[in-house]
Design an enzyme around this catalytic site. Structure first.
Site, PDB file in Angstrom:
ATOM      1  N   CYS A  50       7.549  -2.570   4.128  1.00 62.63           N
ATOM      2  CA  CYS A  50       7.654  -2.205   5.541  1.00 62.63           C
ATOM      3  C   CYS A  50       7.815  -0.702   5.734  1.00 62.63           C
ATOM      4  O   CYS A  50       7.640  -0.201   6.849  1.00 62.63           O
ATOM      5  CB  CYS A  50       8.819  -2.949   6.202  1.00 62.63           C
ATOM      6  N   GLN A 120       8.950  -6.509  -5.061  1.00 66.57           N
ATOM      7  CA  GLN A 120       7.725  -6.040  -4.414  1.00 66.57           C
ATOM      8  C   GLN A 120       6.860  -5.243  -5.384  1.00 66.57           C
ATOM      9  O   GLN A 120       5.630  -5.334  -5.351  1.00 66.57           O
ATOM     10  CB  GLN A 120       8.082  -5.207  -3.180  1.00 66.57           C
ATOM     11  N   ALA A 190      10.705 -16.085  10.938  1.00 64.86           N
ATOM     12  CA  ALA A 190      11.351 -16.979   9.976  1.00 64.86           C
ATOM     13  C   ALA A 190      10.931 -16.645   8.549  1.00 64.86           C
ATOM     14  O   ALA A 190      11.076 -17.464   7.648  1.00 64.86           O
ATOM     15  CB  ALA A 190      10.989 -18.440  10.292  1.00 64.86           C
TER      16      ALA A 190
END
Length: 418
Positions: A50, A120, A190
């Site tokens: 992100c 990641q 979610a």
């Protein structure tokens, strides 16, 4: 062959630029294939989170490789290459490895020491392996990066406090409203981040947690974990006039909540609605900052909040950085050993060929010897050659990766015509 790292992150660019460059759905596979097909790129891994989009590549030429990566990112995102260049950080060889090791250690994250980044990094490497776009250079570097990340987490306390973006976002919100104990909270999404948000809210003793998602089954599953309730995404809007806080991380490509919707749903509120948007791209229209009854916080605010934490943990960060430097020395030695291995293999192969040639030319001189005696002569001859080669072999291995090692290697190639 050189290795480069090209970074677009919260440190080099704006949140708006990161949003424009985000790669969605299966686009990462296409980007990997596209980059690896370019003239100067032979191996590639793309790491996207992100807060960062990074390309690690093994390239034939440094400047050509950087241009190939920049152009590939520009074509993928639609951002002009010149504009993109202004916000890219580029690292070469040892510095590229140092950067990757620091990323894997959590030292480059918005939240220092956050635990998601190591997974990641692993996922990015696995995806590139699955697409067949990595080879020995990046495999060695990423394998070592995972070792570095694990060692930092084992030997330091850098990841033992706030260890995720979601956790930091909840702490920031708590500080903003004087505690979340008993507050009514709506969580949009979610997925992984939303799950971490909900769990952190439960730890902060939020009074009511409502989870909304495009798939109500997913919302219900998460709500069940935190003793909350679930609603359809279409049912979430009316709740904006009732809850104290909204946390959102949906992974949508565009705004989930626009400014006009927030204005309508909050105009009758007595207290402003705290909105914490940790999605990239953002879920909430940033124009909502201008609304009287909305207090909007996003990743830009989170960066400022976590910088204070970073300064307070300077000793832990320095300890982790020391481990990165130690492992960088080890990695450099591994790379150097791998680079001289073909030369030494060729040297010993040529020596073996010379021995075999000499033996093949002397059958008459050895004719009176028994098979065992002939084998003994051959063994002694090979031992003698190996002993002669021992010192130059050791010298090149020990000097590998240094200017002296390069001079010795070149001399060996010239003397033995390798």
């Amino acid at each position: 062959m050189s290795v480069i790292a090209v970074e677009l992150s919260h440190k080099t660019g704006t949140l708006e630029l990161l949003e424009r460059c985000q790669v969605h759905d299966d686009g990462l596979r296409g980007l990997l294939k596209d980059l690896q097909s370019r003239e100067h790129v032979s191996e590639v891994v793309v790491l996207q989170t992100c807060n960062r989009l990074e390309v690690y590549a093994a390239v034939e030429r440094f400047h050509g490789g950087v241009e190939d990566v920049r152009d590939g990112l520009s074509e993928q995102s639609g951002v002009d290459p010149e504009e993109l260049s202004e916000h890219l950080a580029v690292y070469h060889d040892l510095d590229a490895a140092r950067h990757l090791f620091s990323v894997a250690a959590g030292l480059e994250s918005v939240v220092v020491g956050e635990h998601e980044i190591l997974g990641q990094v692993r996922d990015a490497w696995n995806l590139a392996q699955g697409e067949g776009v990595v080879g020995p250079n990046l495999n060695l570097m990423f394998r070592h990066a995972l070792t570095v990340g694990k060692r930092v987490r084992t030997e330091t306390a850098v990841g033992r406090r706030t260890v995720s973006v979601a956790r930091a976002a909840v702490e920031m919100a708590s500080a903003e409203v004087g505690g979340l104990d008993g507050k009514r909270v709506l969580v949009l999404g979610a997925g992984t981040v939303a799950r971490s948000l909900a769990r952190s809210l439960r730890e902060e003793r939020a009074g009511v947690i409502v989870v909304a998602s495009r798939t109500k089954e997913n919302a219900a599953a998460l709500a069940g974990e935190v003793d909350g309730s679930a609603v359809d995404m279409s049912e979430a809007s009316p709740l904006l006039s009732e809850v104290d806080c909204l946390f959102t991380s949906t992974g949508a490509d565009s705004f989930v909540i626009d400014c006009e919707l927030l204005r309508r749903q909050t105009e009758g509120r007595r207290e402003p609605l705290l909105v914490v948007d940790v999605a990239v791209p953002r879920d909430v229209d940033p124009a909502a900052r201008q609304l009287e009854r909305v207090r909007l916080l996003d990743m830009e605010d989170l960066r400022g909040y976590t910088e204070t934490s970073r300064r307070s943990r300077l000793a832990e960060v320095e300890q982790a950085a020391s481990i990165v430097e130690e492992e960088l020395v080890r990695w450099e030695a591994l790379v150097s050993a791998r680079e001289v291995a073909p030369l030494l293999r060729d040297l010993h192969a040529k020596a073996d060929a010379v021995v075999s040639d000499v033996l093949s030319r002397a059958p008459g001189r050895l004719g009176s010897l028994s098979p065992d005696q002939r084998a003994l002569v051959e063994d002694l001859l090979r031992r003698a050659v190996a002993k002669v080669l021992h010192d130059p072999t050791t010298a090149i291995r020990e000097a590998a990766g240094t200017p002296r090692g390069e001079r010795l290697a070149e001399a060996l190639r010239d003397l033995f015509r390798l």
